[in-house]
Motif scaffolding. Structure first.
Motif, mmCIF file in Angstrom:
data_model
loop_
_atom_site.group_PDB
_atom_site.id
_atom_site.type_symbol
_atom_site.label_atom_id
_atom_site.label_comp_id
_atom_site.label_asym_id
_atom_site.label_seq_id
_atom_site.Cartn_x
_atom_site.Cartn_y
_atom_site.Cartn_z
ATOM 1 N N ILE A 1 83.705 114.202 -7.185
ATOM 2 C CA ILE A 1 83.582 113.807 -5.601
ATOM 3 C C ILE A 1 83.809 112.215 -5.556
ATOM 4 N N ALA A 2 83.285 111.487 -6.420
ATOM 5 C CA ALA A 2 83.113 110.158 -5.930
ATOM 6 C C ALA A 2 84.829 109.889 -6.499
ATOM 7 N N SER A 3 85.513 110.325 -7.539
ATOM 8 C CA SER A 3 86.862 109.929 -7.703
ATOM 9 C C SER A 3 87.894 110.488 -6.618
ATOM 10 N N PHE A 4 87.555 111.659 -6.071
ATOM 11 C CA PHE A 4 88.291 112.130 -5.039
ATOM 12 C C PHE A 4 88.294 111.291 -3.679
ATOM 13 N N PHE A 5 87.171 110.710 -3.384
ATOM 14 C CA PHE A 5 87.226 109.973 -2.166
ATOM 15 C C PHE A 5 87.686 108.120 -2.651
ATOM 16 N N LEU A 6 87.353 107.584 -4.052
ATOM 17 C CA LEU A 6 87.655 106.286 -4.251
ATOM 18 C C LEU A 6 89.265 106.438 -4.694
ATOM 19 N N TYR A 7 90.042 107.354 -5.138
ATOM 20 C CA TYR A 7 91.193 107.047 -5.877
ATOM 21 C C TYR A 7 92.088 106.319 -4.986
ATOM 22 N N ARG A 8 92.250 106.443 -3.606
ATOM 23 C CA ARG A 8 93.236 105.689 -2.621
ATOM 24 C C ARG A 8 92.521 104.380 -2.240
ATOM 25 N N ARG A 9 91.232 104.391 -2.291
ATOM 26 C CA ARG A 9 90.587 103.165 -1.420
ATOM 27 C C ARG A 9 90.185 102.027 -2.247
ATOM 28 N N SER A 10 89.906 102.213 -3.277
ATOM 29 C CA SER A 10 89.360 101.333 -4.094
ATOM 30 C C SER A 10 90.322 100.649 -5.355
ATOM 31 N N LEU A 11 90.597 99.351 -5.374
ATOM 32 C CA LEU A 11 91.440 98.731 -6.342
ATOM 33 C C LEU A 11 90.640 98.678 -7.698
ATOM 34 N N ARG A 12 89.530 98.360 -7.289
ATOM 35 C CA ARG A 12 88.684 98.343 -8.469
ATOM 36 C C ARG A 12 88.387 99.404 -9.372
ATOM 37 N N PHE A 13 88.416 100.630 -8.539
ATOM 38 C CA PHE A 13 88.145 101.982 -9.283
ATOM 39 C C PHE A 13 89.246 102.324 -9.963
ATOM 40 N N ASN A 14 90.449 102.083 -9.401
ATOM 41 C CA ASN A 14 91.909 102.262 -10.100
ATOM 42 C C ASN A 14 92.174 101.308 -11.623
ATOM 43 N N GLN A 15 91.478 100.143 -11.453
ATOM 44 C CA GLN A 15 91.442 99.260 -12.495
ATOM 45 C C GLN A 15 90.662 99.729 -13.557
ATOM 46 N N LEU A 16 89.441 100.298 -13.395
ATOM 47 C CA LEU A 16 88.654 100.805 -14.338
ATOM 48 C C LEU A 16 89.278 102.030 -14.963
ATOM 49 N N MET A 17 89.546 102.875 -14.049
ATOM 50 C CA MET A 17 90.422 104.151 -14.571
ATOM 51 C C MET A 17 91.580 103.752 -15.655
ATOM 52 N N PHE A 18 92.455 102.951 -15.099
ATOM 53 C CA PHE A 18 93.790 102.735 -15.879
ATOM 54 C C PHE A 18 93.633 101.651 -16.735
ATOM 55 N N ARG A 19 92.525 100.857 -17.031
ATOM 56 C CA ARG A 19 92.475 99.923 -18.020
ATOM 57 C C ARG A 19 92.826 100.213 -19.254
ATOM 58 N N ARG A 20 92.406 101.282 -19.807
ATOM 59 C CA ARG A 20 93.076 101.547 -21.057
ATOM 60 C C ARG A 20 94.402 101.849 -21.225
ATOM 61 N N ALA A 21 95.073 102.145 -20.133
ATOM 62 C CA ALA A 21 96.529 102.259 -20.147
ATOM 63 C C ALA A 21 97.485 100.923 -21.006
ATOM 64 N N ASN A 22 97.154 100.049 -20.482
ATOM 65 C CA ASN A 22 97.966 98.594 -21.095
ATOM 66 C C ASN A 22 97.125 97.611 -20.622
ATOM 67 N N SER A 23 96.290 97.192 -21.660
ATOM 68 C CA SER A 23 95.389 95.967 -21.594
ATOM 69 C C SER A 23 95.928 94.537 -21.300
ATOM 70 N N GLY A 24 96.992 94.658 -21.830
ATOM 71 C CA GLY A 24 97.646 93.340 -21.862
ATOM 72 C C GLY A 24 98.381 93.028 -20.291
ATOM 73 N N LYS A 25 99.416 93.639 -19.724
ATOM 74 C CA LYS A 25 100.167 93.274 -18.720
ATOM 75 C C LYS A 25 99.700 94.290 -17.647
ATOM 76 N N PHE A 26 98.679 95.064 -17.752
ATOM 77 C CA PHE A 26 98.320 95.911 -16.542
ATOM 78 C C PHE A 26 98.149 95.241 -15.222
ATOM 79 N N ASN A 27 98.735 95.680 -14.135
ATOM 80 C CA ASN A 27 98.881 95.330 -12.725
ATOM 81 C C ASN A 27 98.455 96.342 -11.937
#
Length: 164
Positions: A106-132
């Motif tokens: 439920i939290a991810s459903f409501f935060l996936y579009r609204r929170s930059l910090r949430f997406n940053q936490l979720m996709f941090r492992r994708a590319n730690s160096g140049k991740f934007n």
């Protein structure tokens, strides 16, 4: 499916509680708070008695049926109390895990579009160096939740360079 899992665990607890005449839900709490010196009866003894009174009918010397009272040991209840104790703790663990999974979904459903910090936490492992994270937000703004979830699973299972 996570809500279905939660409902299934709750149904299993209800069925076992009904089968044990309403004594299953409080069984684990009674076991953990049991103190040999302060209480007279073991809480498991009330649910699973080990000794009970039995009435035997047998033929006497004259051929008539005689009734004998005896104490019977119910050996399977010794095993059943251990099985239901483990089952209580296992169902408690499954219930807590299912509740946390539903809350997370439920939290991810409501935060996936609204929170930059949430997406940053979720996709941090994708590319730690140049991740934007702004790149992900631009992509996510045009997506539904299922698409975001698909991107998250890709980021989790792909090499970071390929995902970028």
């Amino acid at each position: 499916m996570e809500i279905t899992n939660l409902l299934h665990v709750m149904f299993q607890i209800w069925v076992i509680n009904w089968f044990l005449n309403g004594q299953f839900i409080s069984l684990g709490g009674q076991i953990m708070s049991f103190d040999d010196w302060n209480q007279i009866a073991d809480p498991l003894e009330t649910v699973f008695p080990k000794v009970t009174k039995c009435i035997f009918h047998k033929y006497g010397p004259s051929g008539s049926i005689q009734q004998h009272d005896a104490l019977c040991v119910m050996a399977l209840n010794i095993i059943h109390e251990k099985i239901y104790t483990v089952l209580w703790f296992w169902l408690l663990f499954l219930f807590i895990a299912s509740v946390l999974a539903v809350i997370w979904r439920i939290a991810s459903f409501f935060l996936y579009r609204r929170s930059l910090r949430f997406n940053q936490l979720m996709f941090r492992r994708a590319n730690s160096g140049k991740f934007n994270p702004y790149n992900v937000i631009q992509v996510v703004n045009g997506c539904e939740f299922g698409d975001w979830l698909f991107l998250y699973y890709l980021a989790k299972n792909m090499h970071g360079f390929l995902f970028s």
